[in-house]
Design a protein around this motif. Structure first.
Motif, PDB file in Angstrom:
ATOM      1  N   ALA A  45      17.489 -16.484 -27.933  1.00  0.00           N
ATOM      2  CA  ALA A  45      17.584 -15.685 -29.041  1.00  0.00           C
ATOM      3  C   ALA A  45      18.759 -15.326 -29.543  1.00  0.00           C
ATOM      4  O   ALA A  45      19.283 -15.372 -30.527  1.00  0.00           O
ATOM      5  CB  ALA A  45      16.430 -14.715 -29.303  1.00  0.00           C
ATOM      6  N   SER A  46      19.584 -14.851 -28.415  1.00  0.00           N
ATOM      7  CA  SER A  46      20.883 -14.122 -28.671  1.00  0.00           C
ATOM      8  C   SER A  46      21.704 -15.331 -28.912  1.00  0.00           C
ATOM      9  O   SER A  46      22.752 -14.922 -29.635  1.00  0.00           O
ATOM     10  CB  SER A  46      21.094 -13.420 -27.157  1.00  0.00           C
ATOM     11  OG  SER A  46      20.600 -12.219 -26.921  1.00  0.00           O
ATOM     12  N   ALA A  47      21.651 -16.478 -28.240  1.00  0.00           N
ATOM     13  CA  ALA A  47      22.614 -17.658 -28.721  1.00  0.00           C
ATOM     14  C   ALA A  47      22.431 -17.788 -30.278  1.00  0.00           C
ATOM     15  O   ALA A  47      23.515 -18.134 -30.806  1.00  0.00           O
ATOM     16  CB  ALA A  47      22.357 -18.670 -27.707  1.00  0.00           C
ATOM     17  N   THR A  48      21.047 -17.949 -30.413  1.00  0.00           N
ATOM     18  CA  THR A  48      20.956 -18.316 -31.971  1.00  0.00           C
ATOM     19  C   THR A  48      21.531 -17.242 -32.818  1.00  0.00           C
ATOM     20  O   THR A  48      22.169 -17.733 -33.821  1.00  0.00           O
ATOM     21  CB  THR A  48      19.410 -18.323 -32.130  1.00  0.00           C
ATOM     22  OG1 THR A  48      18.790 -19.558 -31.428  1.00  0.00           O
ATOM     23  CG2 THR A  48      19.064 -19.116 -33.718  1.00  0.00           C
ATOM     24  N   ARG A  49      21.339 -15.953 -32.615  1.00  0.00           N
ATOM     25  CA  ARG A  49      21.732 -15.075 -33.721  1.00  0.00           C
ATOM     26  C   ARG A  49      23.232 -14.992 -33.739  1.00  0.00           C
ATOM     27  O   ARG A  49      23.935 -14.756 -34.731  1.00  0.00           O
ATOM     28  CB  ARG A  49      21.385 -13.719 -33.188  1.00  0.00           C
ATOM     29  CG  ARG A  49      21.646 -12.728 -34.101  1.00  0.00           C
ATOM     30  CD  ARG A  49      21.029 -11.154 -33.759  1.00  0.00           C
ATOM     31  NE  ARG A  49      21.102 -10.811 -32.537  1.00  0.00           N
ATOM     32  CZ  ARG A  49      20.567 -10.642 -31.384  1.00  0.00           C
ATOM     33  NH1 ARG A  49      19.280 -11.094 -31.437  1.00  0.00           N
ATOM     34  NH2 ARG A  49      20.953 -10.285 -30.164  1.00  0.00           N
ATOM     35  N   ARG A  50      23.929 -15.350 -32.549  1.00  0.00           N
ATOM     36  CA  ARG A  50      25.304 -15.161 -32.518  1.00  0.00           C
ATOM     37  C   ARG A  50      26.190 -16.412 -33.177  1.00  0.00           C
ATOM     38  O   ARG A  50      27.011 -16.280 -33.598  1.00  0.00           O
ATOM     39  CB  ARG A  50      25.907 -14.786 -31.046  1.00  0.00           C
ATOM     40  CG  ARG A  50      27.418 -14.515 -31.018  1.00  0.00           C
ATOM     41  CD  ARG A  50      27.730 -14.418 -29.525  1.00  0.00           C
ATOM     42  NE  ARG A  50      29.101 -13.868 -29.427  1.00  0.00           N
ATOM     43  CZ  ARG A  50      29.656 -12.711 -29.549  1.00  0.00           C
ATOM     44  NH1 ARG A  50      29.039 -11.822 -30.066  1.00  0.00           N
ATOM     45  NH2 ARG A  50      30.837 -12.394 -29.417  1.00  0.00           N
ATOM     46  N   HIS A  51      25.483 -17.434 -33.364  1.00  0.00           N
ATOM     47  CA  HIS A  51      25.934 -18.782 -33.478  1.00  0.00           C
ATOM     48  C   HIS A  51      25.623 -19.606 -34.557  1.00  0.00           C
ATOM     49  O   HIS A  51      25.609 -20.934 -34.692  1.00  0.00           O
ATOM     50  CB  HIS A  51      26.194 -19.645 -32.183  1.00  0.00           C
ATOM     51  CG  HIS A  51      27.069 -18.866 -31.045  1.00  0.00           C
ATOM     52  ND1 HIS A  51      28.453 -19.007 -31.158  1.00  0.00           N
ATOM     53  CD2 HIS A  51      26.486 -18.217 -29.852  1.00  0.00           C
ATOM     54  CE1 HIS A  51      28.880 -18.337 -30.199  1.00  0.00           C
ATOM     55  NE2 HIS A  51      27.817 -17.838 -29.343  1.00  0.00           N
ATOM     56  N   SER A  52      24.643 -18.963 -35.418  1.00  0.00           N
ATOM     57  CA  SER A  52      24.135 -19.670 -36.352  1.00  0.00           C
ATOM     58  C   SER A  52      24.413 -19.406 -37.716  1.00  0.00           C
ATOM     59  O   SER A  52      23.375 -19.577 -38.709  1.00  0.00           O
ATOM     60  CB  SER A  52      22.377 -19.706 -36.119  1.00  0.00           C
ATOM     61  OG  SER A  52      21.916 -20.238 -34.901  1.00  0.00           O
ATOM     62  N   ALA A  53      25.293 -18.450 -37.837  1.00  0.00           N
ATOM     63  CA  ALA A  53      25.637 -17.966 -39.288  1.00  0.00           C
ATOM     64  C   ALA A  53      26.073 -19.207 -40.283  1.00  0.00           C
ATOM     65  O   ALA A  53      26.959 -20.127 -39.731  1.00  0.00           O
ATOM     66  CB  ALA A  53      26.716 -16.997 -39.163  1.00  0.00           C
ATOM     67  N   GLY A  54      25.426 -19.235 -41.289  1.00  0.00           N
ATOM     68  CA  GLY A  54      25.762 -20.587 -42.215  1.00  0.00           C
ATOM     69  C   GLY A  54      25.571 -21.999 -41.833  1.00  0.00           C
ATOM     70  O   GLY A  54      25.886 -22.674 -42.225  1.00  0.00           O
ATOM     71  N   ARG A  55      24.538 -22.040 -40.885  1.00  0.00           N
ATOM     72  CA  ARG A  55      24.258 -23.279 -40.425  1.00  0.00           C
ATOM     73  C   ARG A  55      22.950 -23.426 -39.902  1.00  0.00           C
ATOM     74  O   ARG A  55      22.119 -22.179 -39.450  1.00  0.00           O
ATOM     75  CB  ARG A  55      25.142 -23.860 -39.467  1.00  0.00           C
ATOM     76  CG  ARG A  55      25.476 -22.779 -38.255  1.00  0.00           C
ATOM     77  CD  ARG A  55      26.726 -23.549 -37.401  1.00  0.00           C
ATOM     78  NE  ARG A  55      27.312 -22.477 -36.430  1.00  0.00           N
ATOM     79  CZ  ARG A  55      28.014 -22.780 -35.784  1.00  0.00           C
ATOM     80  NH1 ARG A  55      28.798 -23.784 -35.643  1.00  0.00           N
ATOM     81  NH2 ARG A  55      28.504 -21.828 -34.891  1.00  0.00           N
ATOM     82  N   PRO A  56      22.241 -24.448 -39.488  1.00  0.00           N
ATOM     83  CA  PRO A  56      20.666 -24.290 -39.010  1.00  0.00           C
ATOM     84  C   PRO A  56      20.840 -23.382 -37.672  1.00  0.00           C
ATOM     85  O   PRO A  56      22.125 -23.557 -36.780  1.00  0.00           O
ATOM     86  CB  PRO A  56      20.426 -25.702 -38.754  1.00  0.00           C
ATOM     87  CG  PRO A  56      21.377 -26.521 -39.505  1.00  0.00           C
ATOM     88  CD  PRO A  56      22.742 -25.732 -39.794  1.00  0.00           C
ATOM     89  N   PRO A  57      19.706 -22.670 -37.280  1.00  0.00           N
ATOM     90  CA  PRO A  57      19.769 -21.981 -36.040  1.00  0.00           C
ATOM     91  C   PRO A  57      19.769 -22.977 -34.736  1.00  0.00           C
ATOM     92  O   PRO A  57      19.492 -23.897 -34.730  1.00  0.00           O
ATOM     93  CB  PRO A  57      18.413 -21.332 -36.094  1.00  0.00           C
ATOM     94  CG  PRO A  57      17.645 -21.994 -37.140  1.00  0.00           C
ATOM     95  CD  PRO A  57      18.543 -22.640 -37.945  1.00  0.00           C
ATOM     96  N   LEU A  58      20.486 -22.503 -33.782  1.00  0.00           N
ATOM     97  CA  LEU A  58      20.515 -23.331 -32.395  1.00  0.00           C
ATOM     98  C   LEU A  58      19.056 -23.766 -32.073  1.00  0.00           C
ATOM     99  O   LEU A  58      18.879 -24.727 -31.793  1.00  0.00           O
ATOM    100  CB  LEU A  58      21.339 -22.630 -31.510  1.00  0.00           C
ATOM    101  CG  LEU A  58      22.892 -22.200 -31.590  1.00  0.00           C
ATOM    102  CD1 LEU A  58      23.237 -21.743 -30.661  1.00  0.00           C
ATOM    103  CD2 LEU A  58      23.631 -23.012 -32.613  1.00  0.00           C
TER     104      LEU A  58
END
Length: 326
Positions: free
Chosen positions: A30-43
């Motif tokens: 969840a932390s990886a997804t929240r940090r790196h998914s801005a403006g694109r599909p969630p990780l």
């Protein structure tokens, strides 16, 4: 290249699971997804599922909300991760979960377990012939119950092809970070680790035990103070005579008593502690080899190299390259 779409990870929950076995990896993804998914599909798309869905109570007494496995029919799953945990000293793998895993396995890209979750995967037969990690306290039971599996009771996590497994509790976070690294690369994994304020990375090749803890576990407390003193004085003279003096015993009596209590010689314990300190320094610092050799009691860089080659089969430089998060 990172996957072009979200990766669906299903975390399998059941009654009496270890809470951190589930929530540790869940938070890492969840932390990886929240940090790196801005403006694109969630990780990652994260789903916590159980046999029947609804609330599932962990061994800590906290209940987690889950979806039923039936709701995943027809849905593609990238990774299935099975938490560990049970009530008592015998692991019981629910037949419904075993059958479901066996049925879905051919369509999975990756299969993973934390702690005694390895027992669940072992019951499916999917671990036969593979090398597997589990919590050290359960390793021998897994080995006896499933002799066709190569159980590694020392490693924090193990990858055998697309089957991943880890030791218990916090090792599930190490496993999740390794999976993130495998999916999206080192930068995403290390930023996730920093966000979670955990080390990146306790490598899979590292031991579940620290040398001082392992030494203390082998004895009844008689030499606990000595082990703590050794760990603080690795750079000093640690010959048997000096250790005996610290323990307030004669050298001969000390050597005999120590071997009887711990099952190894004082010299072996010192060597193991010095090696662990050197490994930690290589993983966590950029100190030159000469400085590490001096502070860990190896004396010279050449001695440090010899020790690593003899005990680990790699040079200090190769070890740092392989296991350092820097």
């Amino acid at each position: 290249m990172p996957p072009p779409r979200s990766l669906r990870i299903v975390l399998l929950a059941y009654e009496d699971m270890n809470l951190l076995d589930l929530t540790g990896p869940l938070q890492a993804f969840a932390s990886a997804t929240r940090r790196h998914s801005a403006g694109r599909p969630p990780l990652y798309e994260l789903i916590v599922a159980s046999a029947e869905g609804g609330l599932v109570t962990s061994s800590a007494g906290l209940a987690c909300m889950t979806v039923p496995l039936a709701s995943l029919d027809g849905s593609a799953i990238d990774t299935l991760l099975v938490a560990g945990g049970c009530a008592g000293d015998t692991y019981f793998a629910p037949r419904a979960l075993v059958n479901w895993i066996r049925q879905r396995a051919p369509s999975l890209r990756r299969l993973a377990s934390v702690c005694t979750g390895a027992f669940m995967l072992a019951a499916t037969g999917l671990l036969d012939g593979r090398r597997v990690a589990t919590h050290w306290e359960w390793a021998e039971r897994l080995r006896k119950l499933h002799p066709q599996i190569a159980v590694d009771q020392d490693k924090i996590y193990v990858r055998d092809g697309e089957v991943w497994s880890s030791a218990g509790v916090s090792a599930g976070i190490d496993l999740a970070l390794a999976l993130i690294n495998d999916d999206y690369g080192h930068r995403v994994a290390i930023e996730t680790a920093r966000q979670m304020v955990v080390f990146m990375k306790r490598a899979g090749g590292q031991s579940q035990f620290s040398a001082p803890l392992a030494a203390q576990a082998r004895e009844n407390g008689k030499f606990s103070d000595l082990h703590a003193w050794i760990a603080m004085n690795l750079h000093n003279d640690l010959r048997v005579e000096r250790l005996a003096e610290q323990a307030k015993m004669s050298p001969r009596s000390f050597a005999r008593s120590y071997a009887s209590e711990t099952g190894c010689t004082p010299a072996r314990t010192v060597e193991t502690m010095r090696l662990e300190a050197a490994r930690r320094a290589l993983e966590e610092t950029t100190l030159p080899l000469k400085a590490i050799a001096g502070t860990t009691g190896h004396g010279t860089e050449q001695n440090l190299r010899r020790t690593f080659q003899r005990l680990l089969g790699v040079s200090p430089g190769e070890y740092r390259q392989r296991f350092s998060g820097r």
